[in-house]
Design a protein around this motif. Structure first.
Motif, PDB file in Angstrom:
ATOM      1  N   MET A   1      64.525  24.765 -19.284  1.00 30.74           N
ATOM      2  CA  MET A   1      64.137  24.249 -20.591  1.00 30.74           C
ATOM      3  C   MET A   1      62.847  24.899 -21.039  1.00 30.74           C
ATOM      4  O   MET A   1      61.911  25.062 -20.266  1.00 30.74           O
ATOM      5  CB  MET A   1      63.948  22.727 -20.505  1.00 30.74           C
ATOM      6  CG  MET A   1      63.660  22.071 -21.849  1.00 30.74           C
ATOM      7  SD  MET A   1      63.395  20.276 -21.689  1.00 30.74           S
ATOM      8  CE  MET A   1      61.615  20.230 -21.564  1.00 30.74           C
ATOM      9  N   ASP A   2      62.762  25.285 -22.293  1.00 31.30           N
ATOM     10  CA  ASP A   2      61.534  25.816 -22.888  1.00 31.30           C
ATOM     11  C   ASP A   2      60.484  24.711 -22.873  1.00 31.30           C
ATOM     12  O   ASP A   2      60.695  23.623 -23.413  1.00 31.30           O
ATOM     13  CB  ASP A   2      61.818  26.257 -24.328  1.00 31.30           C
ATOM     14  CG  ASP A   2      60.615  26.938 -24.969  1.00 31.30           C
ATOM     15  OD1 ASP A   2      59.489  26.716 -24.490  1.00 31.30           O
ATOM     16  OD2 ASP A   2      60.813  27.669 -25.962  1.00 31.30           O
ATOM     17  N   THR A   3      59.339  24.969 -22.235  1.00 32.94           N
ATOM     18  CA  THR A   3      58.305  23.941 -22.116  1.00 32.94           C
ATOM     19  C   THR A   3      57.717  23.552 -23.450  1.00 32.94           C
ATOM     20  O   THR A   3      57.050  22.535 -23.570  1.00 32.94           O
ATOM     21  CB  THR A   3      57.180  24.412 -21.175  1.00 32.94           C
ATOM     22  OG1 THR A   3      56.655  25.652 -21.689  1.00 32.94           O
ATOM     23  CG2 THR A   3      57.697  24.616 -19.772  1.00 32.94           C
ATOM     24  N   HIS A   4      57.939  24.378 -24.489  1.00 34.08           N
ATOM     25  CA  HIS A   4      57.429  24.038 -25.810  1.00 34.08           C
ATOM     26  C   HIS A   4      58.395  23.153 -26.588  1.00 34.08           C
ATOM     27  O   HIS A   4      58.054  22.636 -27.644  1.00 34.08           O
ATOM     28  CB  HIS A   4      57.139  25.318 -26.608  1.00 34.08           C
ATOM     29  CG  HIS A   4      56.059  26.165 -26.000  1.00 34.08           C
ATOM     30  ND1 HIS A   4      54.732  25.788 -26.020  1.00 34.08           N
ATOM     31  CD2 HIS A   4      56.109  27.352 -25.348  1.00 34.08           C
ATOM     32  CE1 HIS A   4      54.010  26.719 -25.412  1.00 34.08           C
ATOM     33  NE2 HIS A   4      54.818  27.677 -24.991  1.00 34.08           N
ATOM     34  N   GLU A   5      59.611  23.004 -26.084  1.00 35.83           N
ATOM     35  CA  GLU A   5      60.583  22.155 -26.761  1.00 35.83           C
ATOM     36  C   GLU A   5      60.420  20.712 -26.321  1.00 35.83           C
ATOM     37  O   GLU A   5      60.120  20.439 -25.156  1.00 35.83           O
ATOM     38  CB  GLU A   5      62.004  22.638 -26.466  1.00 35.83           C
ATOM     39  CG  GLU A   5      62.339  23.960 -27.145  1.00 35.83           C
ATOM     40  CD  GLU A   5      63.790  24.357 -26.926  1.00 35.83           C
ATOM     41  OE1 GLU A   5      64.387  23.872 -25.937  1.00 35.83           O
ATOM     42  OE2 GLU A   5      64.319  25.141 -27.733  1.00 35.83           O
ATOM     43  N   PRO A   6      60.615  19.773 -27.244  1.00 33.32           N
ATOM     44  CA  PRO A   6      60.466  18.354 -26.869  1.00 33.32           C
ATOM     45  C   PRO A   6      61.624  17.891 -26.001  1.00 33.32           C
ATOM     46  O   PRO A   6      62.699  18.487 -25.993  1.00 33.32           O
ATOM     47  CB  PRO A   6      60.481  17.646 -28.226  1.00 33.32           C
ATOM     48  CG  PRO A   6      61.328  18.540 -29.087  1.00 33.32           C
ATOM     49  CD  PRO A   6      60.998  19.945 -28.639  1.00 33.32           C
ATOM     50  N   GLN A   7      61.374  16.820 -25.264  1.00 36.05           N
ATOM     51  CA  GLN A   7      62.459  16.192 -24.503  1.00 36.05           C
ATOM     52  C   GLN A   7      63.283  15.258 -25.385  1.00 36.05           C
ATOM     53  O   GLN A   7      64.482  15.098 -25.178  1.00 36.05           O
ATOM     54  CB  GLN A   7      61.863  15.402 -23.331  1.00 36.05           C
ATOM     55  CG  GLN A   7      61.139  16.261 -22.307  1.00 36.05           C
ATOM     56  CD  GLN A   7      60.217  15.411 -21.445  1.00 36.05           C
ATOM     57  OE1 GLN A   7      59.209  14.880 -21.915  1.00 36.05           O
ATOM     58  NE2 GLN A   7      60.577  15.274 -20.175  1.00 36.05           N
TER      59      GLN A   7
END
Length: 419
Positions: A1-7
């Motif tokens: 998962m892209d760490t900049h994308e929200p969960q």
């Protein structure tokens, strides 16, 4: 998962969406909220019961709202129909269940901005002040294309986007909809007599006429459910004539009435999704349940949606939108939502019906509530928090058994003493 994308991706910036954003962020999730700036000029109020207030308190927004709120210490149901079978007046006192109040009545014009301010100030929430134009849901993620051309993707999408919910539709969740021949006229009014923090729901042949206290003792909010054409007629009246109509409907219980400027009309409907979660989308608020404004259930039920969803997501942090997590949410919310929406819709239909058995059933139920205090206490507790009524009954039964055992032990010891 892209760490900049929200969960977590939340669609909708109404009260349920704002509460969801704050709750998920407080639970440690990264959150993207998609929804326009909150509207102004909403004349409605929301009666929030104590468990919902506890949630707002945990989110840090309740204290700033207290001066705008009026406590609800008594709630009363009055049969104002002209039918052959009428029900007795039933009064619920918070003190009967050892509560100081059932909850608070909050103007939406204060509640929603307070939630919005807290969301805007939270570093864990990215608020995109636009709307979703398209959804793409797959096995791994939920992706929303926004009206400004950008996109946001997350493991779980929370549909807080209202009764028509595009997110719900994108998830393929079918919904049963019923439009009622009713509309709600909403306004505030002043009155000569003190409301004593009492809310009164007058039952009429066209639906409930509900007065709810506002701060100060001499102002109340009103939700008046009538036929759509009657709502238009009432809205067109001058303030003097409408004030007289409102006073007549209150049976002059609050003395002389003066309506305040600002009238709004909302058509009534009921909507029930066949599922409450699917394909990385979980439904909360009006995306999950729509029913008439009876018994102060709407946003209270929505806040319970949010609370349960956060709890389940917290137990499935690696993938809160996975199918097993959503199945758990669907199973947990189903009994509460179906029971509340079913009861409200049934009561509303009984008011509209000229069918004599329906009137007899409603009258018998209210008569039993008014005359049997344990049942009244059960319904009051259940109205605040599902399961608490059953817990109180079980606790009372355990106490009774202990008392009976103590009496039996005492009699047995006394018998030994005589021998």
């Amino acid at each position: 998962m892209d760490t900049h994308e929200p969960q977590i991706l939340i669609a909708g910036s109404g009260p349920a969406g704002l509460v969801a954003a704050l709750g998920f962020a407080q639970a440690g999730f990264t959150v993207a909220l998609v929804g326009p700036p909150v509207p102004t000029g909403d004349r409605r109020t929301t009666a929030l019961m104590n468990p919902a207030l506890a949630m707002l308190d945990r989110l840090g927004v309740l204290e700033s709202l207290r001066d705008e709120a009026a406590p609800l210490k008594m709630m009363r149901i009055v049969d104002a129909t002209n039918r052959l079978i009428r029900s007795p007046t039933v009064t619920f006192h918070a003190s009967e269940i050892d509560e100081e109040q059932f909850g608070l009545n909050l103007p939406n014009a204060a509640l929603t901005p307070a939630l919005a301010e807290a969301v805007a100030a939270h570093p864990g929430i990215d608020w995109r002040k636009t709307v979703v134009s398209d959804w793409h849901l797959d096995a791994e993620r939920a992706t929303a294309t926004l009206a400004d051309g950008s996109a946001v993707s997350a493991l779980l999408a929370v549909a807080a986007d209202g009764r028509l919910s595009p997110a719900r539709e994108a998830a393929g969740i079918r919904t049963s909809v019923r439009n009622y021949p009713q509309a709600a006229l909403v306004l505030n009014f002043g009155h000569r007599s003190d409301h004593a923090f009492t809310s009164t729901e007058f039952h009429t042949e066209t639906g409930p006429f509900t007065q709810v206290p506002l701060p100060g003792g001499h102002r109340s909010s009103l939700v008046w459910v009538v036929r759509p054409e009657t709502a238009d007629e009432l809205t067109a009246l001058d303030e003097g004539e409408l004030s007289a109509r409102v006073e007549g409907r209150t049976q002059s219980m609050l003395g002389r009435v003066t309506v305040e400027p600002g009238r709004q009309v909302y058509p009534l409907a009921a909507a029930s999704p066949h599922r409450f979660a699917a394909n990385r989308v979980a439904l909360v608020g009006e995306a999950a349940h729509v029913f008439p404004p009876i018994g102060a259930q709407g946003l209270n039920l929505g806040i319970r949606d949010v609370s349960d969803l956060i709890d389940i997501a917290s137990r499935n942090r690696s993938d809160p939108g996975a199918a097993p997590a959503l199945a758990t949410y669907d199973v947990r919310r189903r009994p509460d939502i179906l029971a509340r929406s079913g009861a409200v819709n049934l009561l509303n239909m009984s008011l509209l019906s000229d069918f004599l058995p329906a009137q007899m059933a409603r009258s018998a139920g209210l008569t039993l509530l008014g005359s049997f205090s344990p049942l009244r206490g059960f319904f009051m507790r259940e109205g605040l928090k599902p399961g608490s009524g059953f817990a109180a009954l079980a606790g009372g039964l355990r106490k009774q058994i202990r008392r009976q055992d103590a009496v039996a032990d005492h009699e047995e010891q006394a018998g030994h003493g005589r021998h």
